[in-house]
Enzyme design. Structure first.
Site, PDB file in Angstrom:
ATOM      1  N   TYR A  66     -10.585   2.605   5.184  1.00  0.00           N
ATOM      2  CA  TYR A  66      -9.592   2.079   4.272  1.00  0.00           C
ATOM      3  C   TYR A  66      -9.967   1.158   3.401  1.00  0.00           C
ATOM      4  O   TYR A  66     -10.356  -0.132   3.677  1.00  0.00           O
ATOM      5  CB  TYR A  66      -8.323   1.732   5.291  1.00  0.00           C
TER       6      TYR A  66
ATOM      7  N   SER B 119       0.726  -1.372   0.015  1.00  0.00           N
ATOM      8  CA  SER B 119      -0.043   0.005  -0.001  1.00  0.00           C
ATOM      9  C   SER B 119       0.822   1.133  -0.035  1.00  0.00           C
ATOM     10  O   SER B 119       0.220   2.288  -0.061  1.00  0.00           O
ATOM     11  CB  SER B 119      -0.911  -0.207   1.160  1.00  0.00           C
TER      12      SER B 119
ATOM     13  N   ASN C  78      -8.879  -0.691  -0.750  1.00  0.00           N
ATOM     14  CA  ASN C  78      -8.305  -0.750  -2.055  1.00  0.00           C
ATOM     15  C   ASN C  78      -9.269  -0.484  -3.096  1.00  0.00           C
ATOM     16  O   ASN C  78      -8.837   0.139  -4.062  1.00  0.00           O
ATOM     17  CB  ASN C  78      -7.630  -2.240  -2.196  1.00  0.00           C
TER      18      ASN C  78
ATOM     19  N   ASN D  17       6.143  -9.990   5.584  1.00  0.00           N
ATOM     20  CA  ASN D  17       4.993  -9.153   6.184  1.00  0.00           C
ATOM     21  C   ASN D  17       5.263  -9.278   7.710  1.00  0.00           C
ATOM     22  O   ASN D  17       4.700 -10.351   8.130  1.00  0.00           O
ATOM     23  CB  ASN D  17       3.805  -9.596   5.483  1.00  0.00           C
TER      24      ASN D  17
ATOM     25  N   GLN E 101     -11.210  -4.870   0.709  1.00  0.00           N
ATOM     26  CA  GLN E 101     -10.738  -5.632  -0.456  1.00  0.00           C
ATOM     27  C   GLN E 101     -12.055  -5.899  -1.296  1.00  0.00           C
ATOM     28  O   GLN E 101     -13.279  -5.852  -0.662  1.00  0.00           O
ATOM     29  CB  GLN E 101     -10.207  -7.173  -0.087  1.00  0.00           C
TER      30      GLN E 101
END
Length: 382
Positions: free
Chosen positions: A174, A88, A176, A363, A144
């Site tokens: 938030y 991101s 995508n 990650n 998503q």
């Protein structure tokens, strides 16, 4: 003859000794290394991170610190030219591209989204602005896409039937699909597909010549493997609008160039105006102010405030928006980013001329990234 040979061998021996002596000299240690090592070395160990590239900006100078391997199988080490997925953090570049479209007069942030996509006419996007898409405040678009949205046709159908949960502009969720659609429509307003526009116009304009949406064959050797929780080598699986939302692959050297552009500017006037536009706050949630891509805080900022602004609550939940806070002359900008195998963090303070890029091929928790970066920046600020 014998005397000449003795002189010759003596000269050779002297040169060899000089070479060995030079080789034995320690290269100068970067004075910032102890500062960076103190935060990064424990991080690598605790989170079993195979490799990390850290780039630091101080007083206009770049400093690079590389750890571990980019590829466990080949043993290739990490360098400042190693390509990492930045997840991101890509949104900051997408936002800059959108701001560039604004500066070029191709669109405005208060344009309704459907103005730039005839296929959205008659949908909720007749009432949602480009700026609301860019700042995740369209009314509750999810983090998503649903799993079944796996084609352009299904994506368009999804947007056409979607209905806001909140009044546009009232809540931050938030998302995508939100900033992804913003990037897609911004590129359309400039009459180009997103990836070529990013790779052929924006990135070269920023001096980022080793940064890609689609890594070309000649750069694949530099592309690190990410590692899953099970230590399996992985790379990103692109989904719908992945290019726009989380698709950039870059090096610590190139990403620090982007930081430097955000601090000191670029020669291209339109691009400079676009960068400045991304820094403007649209609303605040707690101590965090949302810009285009970048999230900002009044500086100095406590570790606790940074952690709160990058917490699961802020990332995963809908949060009411408030008028943007007055930050004063000193501001810290930051952005986290992840894919399944990579973790990235970028932060900088323009007024202090300091910045940091942290790219890892695992990650690992945002909390750990922020604590390490906050400690390093505190030392840089002195």
């Amino acid at each position: 003859m014998q005397q000449r040979q003795s002189i010759l061998w003596g000269a050779v021996a002297t040169l060899m000794w000089a070479g060995l002596a030079h080789a034995g000299e320690a290269s100068p240690v970067d004075p910032l290394r102890p500062v960076v090592d103190a935060s990064i070395q424990p991080l690598l160990k605790e989170h079993r991170i195979p490799g990390m590239a850290v780039a630091v900006l101080k007083d206009g100078k770049a400093h690079y610190f590389n750890y571990g391997v980019a590829n466990r199988e080949s043993g290739a080490g990490v360098s400042e030219q190693t390509l990492f997925e930045i997840g991101s953090v890509s949104k900051t570049l997408t936002a800059t591209l959108g701001a560039y479209a604004v500066v070029k007069g191709a669109m405005q942030l208060d344009d309704k989204a459907s103005r730039h996509a005839p296929w959205l006419k008659g949908s909720a996007f007749d009432s949602i602005t480009m700026g609301e898409l860019a700042t995740y405040s369209a009314g509750g678009l999810p983090l998503q896409f649903p799993e079944e949205v796996d084609s352009s046709e299904k994506m368009r159908a999804y947007y056409r039937q979607w209905a806001p949960v909140y009044s546009p502009g009232s809540h931050r969720q938030y998302s995508n699909p939100s900033i992804g659609l913003f990037g897609h429509l911004a590129a359309s307003s400039l009459k180009q597909p997103f990836a070529p526009l990013m790779e052929q116009t924006l990135l070269p304009g920023l001096g980022m010549h080793h940064t890609y949406v689609n890594v070309p064959k000649q750069a694949m050797a530099s592309y690190a493997y990410g590692y899953s929780k099970e230590d399996k080598p992985i790379r990103v699986n692109p989904g719908m609008l992945a290019d726009e939302a989380y698709g950039i692959k870059t090096s610590s050297a190139d990403l620090l160039r982007f930081v430097k552009a955000n601090i000191g500017g670029v020669d291209d006037k339109a691009l400079q105006q676009a960068i400045s536009l991304t820094h403007q706050g649209h609303y605040s949630v707690g101590g965090m102010t949302q810009g285009l891509g970048w999230e900002s805080y009044a500086y100095p900022v406590t570790e606790q405030t940074l952690l709160a602004g990058n917490s699961a609550k802020v990332i995963l939940e809908a949060n009411p928006t408030a008028a943007p806070r007055e930050s004063g002359s000193q501001v810290l900008f930051n952005k986290t980013g992840s894919t399944n195998g990579f973790g990235a963090y970028v932060a900088f303070v323009p007024a202090r001329g300091i910045g940091i890029v942290m790219l890892a091929n695992r990650n690992y928790p945002n909390e750990a990234r922020i604590k390490a970066a906050h400690a390093i920046l505190a030392q840089l600020a002195g």
